[in-house]
Design an enzyme around this catalytic site. Sequence first.
Site, PDB file in Angstrom:
ATOM      1  N   SER A 198       0.817  -1.219   0.000  1.00 55.87           N
ATOM      2  CA  SER A 198       0.000   0.000   0.000  1.00 55.87           C
ATOM      3  C   SER A 198       0.846   1.262   0.000  1.00 55.87           C
ATOM      4  CB  SER A 198      -0.910   0.026   1.229  1.00 55.87           C
ATOM      5  OG  SER A 198      -1.742  -1.102   1.254  1.00 55.87           O
TER       6      SER A 198
HETATM    7  N1  SAH Z   1       0.079  -5.652   4.080  1.00 56.47           N
HETATM    8  C1  SAH Z   1       0.804  -5.913   2.843  1.00 56.47           C
HETATM    9  C2  SAH Z   1       0.010  -5.590   1.610  1.00 56.47           C
HETATM   10  C3  SAH Z   1      -0.926  -6.659   1.344  1.00 56.47           C
HETATM   11  S1  SAH Z   1      -1.709  -6.773  -0.222  1.00 56.47           S
HETATM   12  C4  SAH Z   1       2.132  -5.193   2.811  1.00 56.47           C
HETATM   13  O1  SAH Z   1       2.408  -4.407   3.728  1.00 56.47           O
HETATM   14  O2  SAH Z   1       2.896  -5.431   1.872  1.00 56.47           O
HETATM   15  C5  SAH Z   1      -2.959  -7.917   0.291  1.00 56.47           C
HETATM   16  C6  SAH Z   1      -2.473  -9.302   0.593  1.00 56.47           C
HETATM   17  O3  SAH Z   1      -3.580 -10.056   1.069  1.00 56.47           O
HETATM   18  C7  SAH Z   1      -1.938 -10.037  -0.629  1.00 56.47           C
HETATM   19  O4  SAH Z   1      -0.629 -10.456  -0.383  1.00 56.47           O
HETATM   20  C8  SAH Z   1      -2.911 -11.214  -0.769  1.00 56.47           C
HETATM   21  O5  SAH Z   1      -2.279 -12.383  -1.249  1.00 56.47           O
HETATM   22  C9  SAH Z   1      -3.420 -11.384   0.637  1.00 56.47           C
HETATM   23  N2  SAH Z   1      -4.709 -12.067   0.766  1.00 56.47           N
HETATM   24  C10 SAH Z   1      -5.766 -12.049  -0.086  1.00 56.47           C
HETATM   25  N3  SAH Z   1      -6.769 -12.817   0.375  1.00 56.47           N
HETATM   26  C11 SAH Z   1      -6.331 -13.350   1.566  1.00 56.47           C
HETATM   27  C12 SAH Z   1      -6.910 -14.232   2.528  1.00 56.47           C
HETATM   28  N4  SAH Z   1      -8.126 -14.760   2.393  1.00 56.47           N
HETATM   29  N5  SAH Z   1      -6.165 -14.555   3.623  1.00 56.47           N
HETATM   30  C13 SAH Z   1      -4.916 -14.055   3.799  1.00 56.47           C
HETATM   31  N6  SAH Z   1      -4.325 -13.220   2.920  1.00 56.47           N
HETATM   32  C14 SAH Z   1      -5.018 -12.863   1.818  1.00 56.47           C
END
Ligand code: SAH
Length: 201
Positions: free
Chosen positions: A52
């Site tokens: 993000s």
């Molecule tokens: N917090 C992260 C950004 C995350 S982007 C950072 O600081 O880099 C969102 C993430 O959520 C992605 O990596 C995606 O694979 C994950 N995601 C999507 N659905 C999910 C689920 N059901 N359970 C766990 N993670 C999930």
Amino acid sequence: MVTEQLQARGISDQRVLAAMNKVPREEFVPPDSRAASYADGPLPIGQGQTISQPYIVALMTELLQPRKADRVLEIGTGSGYQAAVLSLCVKDVYSIELEPELAKEAAGRLRELGYANVNSKQGDGYAGWPERAPFDKIILTAAPPEIPTKLIDQLAPGGILVAPEGDRIGQDLVVITKDRNGKMSRRSVIPVMFVPMRKAA
Ligand code: SAH
């Protein structure tokens, strides 16, 4: 980044600003994006996912009102950046990532960089982490259509949950609080656009 993108837009929690100042964002992005690490926007981290925008990381961390003794659950480890920022603000972070490749990379990165109070695992965020519940704070960094009940159940009395909620057309950043008696309240903060929280296959 801290002065121009965060303080200028109203982030004032000193603990959050200090953490954002300290975590090396360039370590969490792919090598070819390093030059853009501190730019004012999200960046790709592989597998179609993104890290993000710094302001959104700071805003969500501030909305959690992090306290030194807090145990925090994060859904969507991604690069591990948000977990690293949180780890400097609270006691322990528990972070779940659905995508095995990203989960493995983030765990290795967080360990190498010395964020020893982050516990991460590969799994489905919709289930939360019941063995480690309840959590003082919960943050979702992928957007579910509706905040999963199982996660609200894992929030301690007095707890705060911050999450994007909605679909590909529109999402709001919502803050849900659970008071000492278990009574819930919610408010929307701003429109946002996160990757969707996916159902495990
Ligand atoms: N917090 C992260 C950004 C995350 S982007 C950072 O600081 O880099 C969102 C993430 O959520 C992605 O990596 C995606 O694979 C994950 N995601 C999507 N659905 C999910 C689920 N059901 N359970 C766990 N993670 C999930």
